[in-house]
Design an enzyme around this catalytic site. Structure first.
Site, PDB file in Angstrom:
ATOM      1  N   CYS A   1     116.301  28.270  32.233  1.00  0.00           N
ATOM      2  CA  CYS A   1     117.239  27.630  33.322  1.00  0.00           C
ATOM      3  C   CYS A   1     116.665  26.118  33.340  1.00  0.00           C
ATOM      4  O   CYS A   1     115.455  25.887  33.338  1.00  0.00           O
ATOM      5  CB  CYS A   1     116.489  28.219  34.871  1.00  0.00           C
ATOM      6  SG  CYS A   1     117.119  27.368  36.250  1.00  0.00           S
TER       7      CYS A   1
ATOM      8  N   HIS B   1     113.496  34.757  33.967  1.00  0.00           N
ATOM      9  CA  HIS B   1     113.861  33.375  34.318  1.00  0.00           C
ATOM     10  C   HIS B   1     112.518  32.738  34.562  1.00  0.00           C
ATOM     11  O   HIS B   1     111.633  33.078  35.156  1.00  0.00           O
ATOM     12  CB  HIS B   1     114.422  33.717  36.004  1.00  0.00           C
ATOM     13  CG  HIS B   1     114.975  32.443  36.299  1.00  0.00           C
ATOM     14  ND1 HIS B   1     114.482  31.452  37.061  1.00  0.00           N
ATOM     15  CD2 HIS B   1     116.333  31.884  36.414  1.00  0.00           C
ATOM     16  CE1 HIS B   1     115.134  30.312  37.358  1.00  0.00           C
ATOM     17  NE2 HIS B   1     116.437  30.718  37.125  1.00  0.00           N
TER      18      HIS B   1
ATOM     19  N   ASP C   1     123.912  26.648  37.360  1.00  0.00           N
ATOM     20  CA  ASP C   1     123.224  27.023  38.333  1.00  0.00           C
ATOM     21  C   ASP C   1     123.402  26.213  39.763  1.00  0.00           C
ATOM     22  O   ASP C   1     124.724  25.965  39.945  1.00  0.00           O
ATOM     23  CB  ASP C   1     121.585  26.605  37.922  1.00  0.00           C
ATOM     24  CG  ASP C   1     120.807  27.861  38.656  1.00  0.00           C
ATOM     25  OD1 ASP C   1     121.059  28.530  39.520  1.00  0.00           O
ATOM     26  OD2 ASP C   1     119.538  27.851  38.108  1.00  0.00           O
ATOM     27  N   HIS C   2     122.476  26.093  40.559  1.00  0.00           N
ATOM     28  CA  HIS C   2     123.011  25.607  41.906  1.00  0.00           C
ATOM     29  C   HIS C   2     124.023  24.416  41.672  1.00  0.00           C
ATOM     30  O   HIS C   2     123.647  23.491  41.200  1.00  0.00           O
ATOM     31  CB  HIS C   2     121.491  25.219  42.652  1.00  0.00           C
ATOM     32  CG  HIS C   2     120.578  26.009  42.570  1.00  0.00           C
ATOM     33  ND1 HIS C   2     119.185  25.469  43.018  1.00  0.00           N
ATOM     34  CD2 HIS C   2     120.581  27.362  42.321  1.00  0.00           C
ATOM     35  CE1 HIS C   2     118.586  26.715  42.815  1.00  0.00           C
ATOM     36  NE2 HIS C   2     119.146  27.685  42.569  1.00  0.00           N
TER      37      HIS C   2
ATOM     38  N   TYR D   1     125.020  27.753  46.563  1.00  0.00           N
ATOM     39  CA  TYR D   1     125.785  28.663  45.804  1.00  0.00           C
ATOM     40  C   TYR D   1     127.629  28.353  46.307  1.00  0.00           C
ATOM     41  O   TYR D   1     127.958  29.540  46.570  1.00  0.00           O
ATOM     42  CB  TYR D   1     125.432  30.094  45.959  1.00  0.00           C
ATOM     43  CG  TYR D   1     124.295  30.264  44.951  1.00  0.00           C
ATOM     44  CD1 TYR D   1     124.488  30.668  43.442  1.00  0.00           C
ATOM     45  CD2 TYR D   1     122.960  30.351  45.198  1.00  0.00           C
ATOM     46  CE1 TYR D   1     123.732  30.638  42.634  1.00  0.00           C
ATOM     47  CE2 TYR D   1     121.942  30.307  44.112  1.00  0.00           C
ATOM     48  CZ  TYR D   1     122.402  30.786  43.022  1.00  0.00           C
ATOM     49  OH  TYR D   1     121.601  30.804  41.903  1.00  0.00           O
TER      50      TYR D   1
ATOM     51  N   HIS E   1     121.041  29.016  32.507  1.00  0.00           N
ATOM     52  CA  HIS E   1     121.197  28.259  33.616  1.00  0.00           C
ATOM     53  C   HIS E   1     121.208  26.761  33.538  1.00  0.00           C
ATOM     54  O   HIS E   1     120.169  26.333  33.146  1.00  0.00           O
ATOM     55  CB  HIS E   1     120.342  28.446  34.755  1.00  0.00           C
ATOM     56  CG  HIS E   1     120.376  30.046  35.295  1.00  0.00           C
ATOM     57  ND1 HIS E   1     119.217  30.457  36.120  1.00  0.00           N
ATOM     58  CD2 HIS E   1     121.108  31.105  34.946  1.00  0.00           C
ATOM     59  CE1 HIS E   1     119.779  31.870  36.437  1.00  0.00           C
ATOM     60  NE2 HIS E   1     120.805  32.229  35.829  1.00  0.00           N
TER      61      HIS E   1
HETATM   62  C1  CS2 Z   1     118.015  31.654  40.781  1.00  0.00           C
HETATM   63  C2  CS2 Z   1     116.972  32.312  40.931  1.00  0.00           C
HETATM   64  O1  CS2 Z   1     119.116  30.633  42.616  1.00  0.00           O
HETATM   65  C3  CS2 Z   1     118.236  30.765  41.646  1.00  0.00           C
HETATM   66  O2  CS2 Z   1     117.531  29.526  41.453  1.00  0.00           O
HETATM   67  O3  CS2 Z   1     118.233  30.928  39.406  1.00  0.00           O
HETATM   68  O4  CS2 Z   1     116.859  32.704  42.018  1.00  0.00           O
HETATM   69  C4  CS2 Z   1     117.176  33.380  39.882  1.00  0.00           C
HETATM   70  O5  CS2 Z   1     117.956  34.284  40.270  1.00  0.00           O
HETATM   71  C5  CS2 Z   1     115.747  34.332  40.123  1.00  0.00           C
HETATM   72  O6  CS2 Z   1     114.650  33.775  39.795  1.00  0.00           O
HETATM   73  C6  CS2 Z   1     115.983  35.421  38.634  1.00  0.00           C
HETATM   74  O7  CS2 Z   1     115.168  36.465  39.044  1.00  0.00           O
HETATM   75 MN    MN Z   2     118.068  29.306  37.567  1.00  0.00          MN
END
Ligand code: CS2
Ligand code: MN
Length: 354
Positions: A244, A206, A316-317, A330, A271
């Site tokens: 991401c 990531h 993602d978020h 989340y 992501h």
């Molecule tokens: C995730 C990261 O919530 C987030 O931003 O995309 O925390 C991701 O899970 C970690 O960096 C991966 O190890």
């Molecule tokens: Mn991410």
């Protein structure tokens, strides 16, 4: 492309599997054993419990996010070999359950970093926010703030046990510059690759979030150049990316769609989220809709589609909307909206090209 949804486990998530099952198009759960400290082995019986739960809903467990990497591996201490052996054992155990992708990161000390977890947006929702000026201050203050604001939810990468030892961790990292960190990442991956081949598991790094150094700590995976360096440094089809869009997109100079066009075959996991930039360097997370931010969501989907991307995708978020009480970023609602938007784009491209 397979659509997935991140879930933190029974009793550890405000969202339930039965809710996720009702989001159209979701095939896979992105999961982890969140009670595990970095460096611990994930045991067969613990993994089997998750499988049982997911099987009940017909949801797959092919993607793990994350098996976190112990700091000693990142720092390059002698103790790293033991932790690498443990990591390898975890991979072997996961492969028995059909896991295909393991997401991880190589960020020193902190995982993603924000200064406000519930920043109000003009539409009345809240979202994660980054205020550049605040990150110059004391890291301890920021860690305390994050632990307080997560309101009892665990945040991977922000384990309270580790955060309590912050000054000791900074001390341990004091001689780790960027090149040392690259070397340590290479060492780690070269040990893992033969096992990945054997187990059919892709390691998918990531990117660093935000994609620049913070609190004097080096960060590696920050732009197209570093992504290319990473992929050529260990040039193996099992050495892959979790691309991401929100992490890389926090830097307005990064074009995520270009990175996809260049490296699509090495992206195991996407992501997708959207970020809006402010002129002073601050940024806010926003909805997945293209015009709500600056990340170029439509171009990202088009690049994936044009290149026949056949990996996993997750929104993602999300923002926090409709008064939802959830772990920051989340919740159910905005991520489900994100999925519908993304699938709408993918489906239309399929139709136009079919
Ligand atoms: C995730 C990261 O919530 C987030 O931003 O995309 O925390 C991701 O899970 C970690 O960096 C991966 O190890
Ligand atoms: Mn991410």
């Amino acid at each position: 492309m397979k659509m997935s949804f991140r879930w933190y486990g029974t009793g550890n998530d405000s969202v339930t599997l039965s809710q996720i099952k009702q989001i159209p198009g979701v095939e896979e759960i992105v999961w982890a054993l969140h009670n595990k400290q970095p460096g611990e082995i994930w045991e067969i019986d613990e993994i089997a419990e998750v499988k049982k739960e997911l099987d009940e809903y017909g949801l797959g467990m092919e993607v793990v996010e994350s098996v976190n990497v112990h700091d000693d591996i990142k720092i390059g201490l002698d103790t790293r070999d033991q932790y690498i052996d443990n990591y390898i054992q975890t991979l072997r155990n996961l492969s028995q359950f059909g896991v295909k992708v393991v997401c991880y990161n190589f960020m020193p000390i902190f995982d993603w970093t924000r200064t406000d977890l519930f920043h109000p947006l003009p539409d009345g929702s809240t979202a994660l926010f980054y205020e550049k000026n605040k990150i110059k201050d004391d890291p301890k203050e920021m860690a305390d703030y994050i632990l307080r604001e997560t309101k009892g939810y665990t945040m991977p990468g922000w384990e309270p046990e580790r955060m309590e030892q912050l000054s000791m961790l900074f001390e341990k990292y004091k001689d780790v510059d960027k090149e040392t960190l690259w070397e340590n990442l290479k060492y780690f991956l070269e040990k893992l690759m033969p096992v990945c081949h054997e187990c059919g598991i892709k390691m998918a790094i990531h990117p660093d979030d935000p994609p620049w150094d913070i609190f004097g700590l080096p960060r590696l995976i920050v732009d197209e150049e570093s992504v290319t360096r990473f992929l050529t440094m260990v040039d193996d089809p099992y050495n892959c990316l979790t691309l991401c869009s929100g992490s890389l997109g926090a830097n307005p100079n990064n074009c995520v769609a270009d990175i996809i066009r260049k490296h699509c075959d090495r992206i195991a996991f996407m992501h997708i989220r959207n970020v809006k930039h402010y002129e002073n360097g601050d940024f806010s997370e926003v909805s997945h809709r293209d015009q709500d931010g600056d990340t170029g969501i439509l171009e990202i989907v088009r690049a994936l589609h044009d290149n026949g991307f056949d990996g996993y995708v997750r929104p993602d978020h999300g923002r926090h909307i409709w008064n939802e009480k959830c772990r920051p970023g989340y919740g159910l609602y905005d991520r489900a909206l994100g999925i519908m938007y993304l699938l709408g784009c993918f489906d239309m491209l399929d139709r136009l090209n079919g």
